[in-house]
Design an enzyme around this catalytic site. Sequence first.
Site, short mmCIF file in Angstrom:
data_model
loop_
_atom_site.label_atom_id
_atom_site.label_comp_id
_atom_site.label_asym_id
_atom_site.label_seq_id
_atom_site.Cartn_x
_atom_site.Cartn_y
_atom_site.Cartn_z
N TRP A 162 0.83 -1.20 0.00
CA TRP A 162 0.00 0.00 0.00
C TRP A 162 0.88 1.27 0.00
CZ3 TRP A 162 -0.14 3.18 4.57
CH2 TRP A 162 -0.89 4.33 4.40
N HIS A 163 2.04 1.19 0.67
CA HIS A 163 2.90 2.37 0.73
C HIS A 163 3.46 2.73 -0.64
CE1 HIS A 163 2.88 1.44 5.05
NE2 HIS A 163 3.09 2.74 5.20
N GLY A 164 3.52 1.78 -1.53
CA GLY A 164 4.01 2.08 -2.87
C GLY A 164 4.44 0.82 -3.58
N TYR A 206 4.18 11.10 5.34
CA TYR A 206 3.04 10.28 4.94
C TYR A 206 2.12 10.96 3.93
CZ TYR A 206 3.43 5.76 7.03
OH TYR A 206 3.82 4.45 7.28
#
Lengths: 129, 489
Positions: free
Chosen positions: B325-327, B486
């Site tokens: 999800w972070h990348g 974030y």
Amino acid sequence: MAAAPPRSATRNAGPGRHRARRPHDTAANVRAGLVIFLTAFAGLALFRSGDLVSVTYDLPPGESSEAVVSVAETWDGWMRALGTAELGEAIVETVGAFASGEMFAPTDPGEDDGDRPGTNEESAGEDAG
Amino acid sequence: MLFPTLDFAVFFLAVFALAWALRSKPIARKALLLFASYFFYGYWDWRFCFLLLGASLIAWFAGIALARTSSDTPRRWIVGIAVGLLLVILGFFKYFGFFLDSLGDMFRQLGIERDLPLMVVILPVGISFFTFQAISYVVDVYRDEIEAQRSPLDLLLYVSFFPQLVAGPIVRASDFLPQLRVRPRLTRFMLSYGLVLVVVGLVKKMVVANWLATHLVDDVFLVPDTYDTPTLILAAYGYAVQIYCDFSGYSDIAIGTAALLGYHFRENFRQPYRAASLQEFWRRWHISLSQWLRDYLYKPLGGSRGSHLATYRNLFLTMFLGGLWHGAAYNFVIWGAMHGAALGVERAVRERLTRRPGGSPDAAFKRIAWGPRPWHGHGLVSVLAVLATFHFVTLAWIFFRSENFETALAFLSGLAAMTGSFEAWTPFHLVLVFLPLAFHFTPHDLDLRLGRAIRRWPTAAIALAFAAGLVIIQLIAPPGTAPFIYFQF
């Protein structure tokens, strides 16, 4: 014998205690909030007047912007005359010196500024080469 | 619009004054807060507002449709389509560029030269956070945990409310929507607690996180192979502290500004580096996301209801997807996989210890085996458990922070080389790294206690203290305004 007043009443009585008597008075707390925010703005304007000028330089060009810039510059001039702006800048410089280690390092004008503490000199040399 | 800027200060002052002036007119107040939230978001790029509106409307229509349908199959279709649409939007903005690059690489490896469409997709700030809120609303309505909102105004405000819009905390509809139905009030405690959180958040972000970023972490992580081992160790610790102060600082300001507007958000960080196990760490770190992943990913996958193997798989998948999800990058995948695998191992060890033949496990191991316990008062084992958890989390952060896998490997090689001296450990760095860590071992409700103490002060004293706090922060923070870490997620 007269009955003693409730303990909470005696605790809240006296100057400076009037707010504690009505902690749930939203209107009073909103007014207090506005006073607090405006005081903070005033504090920043006193000690960071240079930043105020920088911010006004970013305004879109126009007559009103020029007027705002002029007011900010005048204010900054006053704060410099008063010494608050310089005091703020002196603190910024001191923190900068602490951060860069200048505050602790012995002064050596012949030292190479390119050397960073903690670098792996061989690798840095290879990279440079 | 960034929190620690003059723009935001002026914006918030106006919103604060107007919102409380409209206290007795709930619809007008909500409309004002909605307009302010879209203005706040559109300050980056006004086109993003359409995305925010689209996600909110999908959730609202899905809620209405679910409320009007009682049979199971159509309800499943509705929730599936709504969540699918929201995930498609999120996936497009987050992964389209990666997908196109990977496709181009694959064609090149196969010897096929193709001109793929040139399209630069800008990632809208905070898209994950408002998408997650929209998804949680739809799923909660589907599960009958909350009622569908008839009023689009309430739902639009819930998804877009500016304090938590771009970096959380992820607020649950069941927490926030009921607050919109009652007349808001600002108690003396909410005022003082909100101000304390704003100052604490600004110190964390503007002073600690920004100094660590500009003076240590960014340089070292850019070319780790040019630094010696002690500097790399300091940078690794530094990043652990930086990301905590950056992210929890944002959460503090968000919770504080919401309190000043009369709304309550739950805490999002609870001294995470004092955790004595990874399970405990995830109960203390970004609590709203951990709970979101638990309720909308881990449990639907089966949670811990199935076999041991299925539970480990679910744990791993949840953390793996959390990393992804972070990348779309290997470093995030490895970070998630490390946490997923370690959580599985920790759980296996815990189960093994609690099932040992011949009675209960040793008292010392119980503390690790049975999850969260206070770190203090349990002797050496708890101290070692806290240190081990912190160092594992810090090691995983190296992958998270590195630009790519090669940089992370170079960092780890440098750590293993054991060369150099501790010359780079200046007093300034030591204060920045170890003081925030020391605060992890103070009472967890220090900000609440401070808020309670300050509320009894006269307004003039609070005003002077708040002004002094802001001026000092401005003076000791490094120049410039760095975005929050974030925001990119």
